[in-house]
Write an enzyme that holds these catalytic residues in place. Sequence first.
Site, PDB file in Angstrom:
ATOM      1  N   ARG A  89       0.856  -1.179   0.000  1.00  0.00           N
ATOM      2  CA  ARG A  89       0.000   0.000   0.000  1.00  0.00           C
ATOM      3  C   ARG A  89       0.892   1.229   0.000  1.00  0.00           C
ATOM      4  O   ARG A  89       1.987   1.228   0.575  1.00  0.00           O
ATOM      5  CB  ARG A  89      -0.936   0.022   1.225  1.00  0.00           C
ATOM      6  CG  ARG A  89      -2.100  -0.958   1.133  1.00  0.00           C
ATOM      7  CD  ARG A  89      -3.075  -0.556   0.021  1.00  0.00           C
ATOM      8  NE  ARG A  89      -4.270  -1.404  -0.047  1.00  0.00           N
ATOM      9  CZ  ARG A  89      -4.388  -2.474  -0.792  1.00  0.00           C
ATOM     10  NH1 ARG A  89      -3.363  -2.867  -1.534  1.00  0.00           N
ATOM     11  NH2 ARG A  89      -5.514  -3.161  -0.821  1.00  0.00           N
ATOM     12  N   GLU A  96      -4.590   7.567  -4.686  1.00  0.00           N
ATOM     13  CA  GLU A  96      -4.912   6.877  -5.937  1.00  0.00           C
ATOM     14  C   GLU A  96      -6.316   7.260  -6.405  1.00  0.00           C
ATOM     15  O   GLU A  96      -7.218   7.387  -5.576  1.00  0.00           O
ATOM     16  CB  GLU A  96      -4.819   5.359  -5.734  1.00  0.00           C
ATOM     17  CG  GLU A  96      -3.415   4.876  -5.353  1.00  0.00           C
ATOM     18  CD  GLU A  96      -3.331   3.366  -5.182  1.00  0.00           C
ATOM     19  OE1 GLU A  96      -4.339   2.667  -5.446  1.00  0.00           O
ATOM     20  OE2 GLU A  96      -2.278   2.871  -4.777  1.00  0.00           O
ATOM     21  N   HIS A 148      -1.562   0.499  -9.989  1.00  0.00           N
ATOM     22  CA  HIS A 148      -2.153  -0.471  -9.047  1.00  0.00           C
ATOM     23  C   HIS A 148      -2.783  -1.642  -9.805  1.00  0.00           C
ATOM     24  O   HIS A 148      -3.985  -1.875  -9.768  1.00  0.00           O
ATOM     25  CB  HIS A 148      -3.197   0.203  -8.150  1.00  0.00           C
ATOM     26  CG  HIS A 148      -3.431  -0.549  -6.878  1.00  0.00           C
ATOM     27  ND1 HIS A 148      -3.848   0.056  -5.711  1.00  0.00           N
ATOM     28  CD2 HIS A 148      -3.311  -1.876  -6.564  1.00  0.00           C
ATOM     29  CE1 HIS A 148      -3.981  -0.848  -4.749  1.00  0.00           C
ATOM     30  NE2 HIS A 148      -3.657  -2.025  -5.250  1.00  0.00           N
TER      31      HIS A 148
END
Length: 322
Positions: A237, A266, A284
Amino acid sequence: MKQKVVVFSQIDADIQNKLEQTYDVAYIQPKLGDVNQQLLQQVQDADGMIGAGRLLNRNNLATATRLKVISSVSVGYDNYELDYLNEKNIYLSHTPHVLTETTADLAFTLLMSAARKVAYLDHWTKQGQWQRTVGEAQFGLDIFGKTLGIIGLGHIGAAVARRGFYGFNMNILYHNRREKPELAQGLNAQYSDLDELLQRSDFVVIAVDLNADSKALITAAELAKMQPHAVLVNISRGSVIDEQALIDALKAKQIFAAGLDVYQKEPLKESELFQLDNVVTLPHVGSATAATRKKMAELAYQNLVDALEGRVPRYVVNPEFQ
């Protein structure tokens, strides 16, 4: 009367069809306006929810009176206010294990791409700068036989370690909340504290869960301990790393390079990272293959159905339900 399920993100089309055959299905649609207002309206009479990538907390779930389960199509669950779900006796389920190998593949892709300057050289070549034999500015790093440090030897961390050990004859170090001799033995992996791992590793891969202990685990102080030829890869993360400290370290060539799939914010639309040649930035996509996303959707669907039919889902995050 059919039970109601709220779909709060895009999901697999086959799973969507299966849901619509059995349940009263409502969809959260960002194009229709404020998402939190839609949530407050739709969860009033919802029995279950399924999706990923949406912040769900006591504010936008406040009207829920009969919600039994939130089935997340993800392995991470930091988007959900777990304390509130525990208070309300709402299951939170997720989809671990099915994405382990795919995410480990991506971790090694980032490692190799950063080490061999793949993104930079691809851009350099396409710009027409390949006019003669390459020089030191285009040189990368060797990977075979080097030292790989894994921070977080869970399923994904162990899968990354296997790739390094069996595929590239790498020496494996690992740091974890506890030693894992059952995983480490076959890899000849050595347990070390974080400082030692950072100091000794040529490549560092972060594969921890985000929690109180791991938030801002890597700051300027930790980056300063790494070797100047080291590569840092983050597939966990974004908040595990102090992003500005990493940017400063990359700009100063304090470390050789970084490979990132996750960020503090994000989607990442603007960042100094985009101006740097020594970082590979991906959006991601750790689990983003068609086959893996299909497996995740199917597991999330089964978790949802189990809860709605009165069974404990197979993969429950809430400790009191395990």
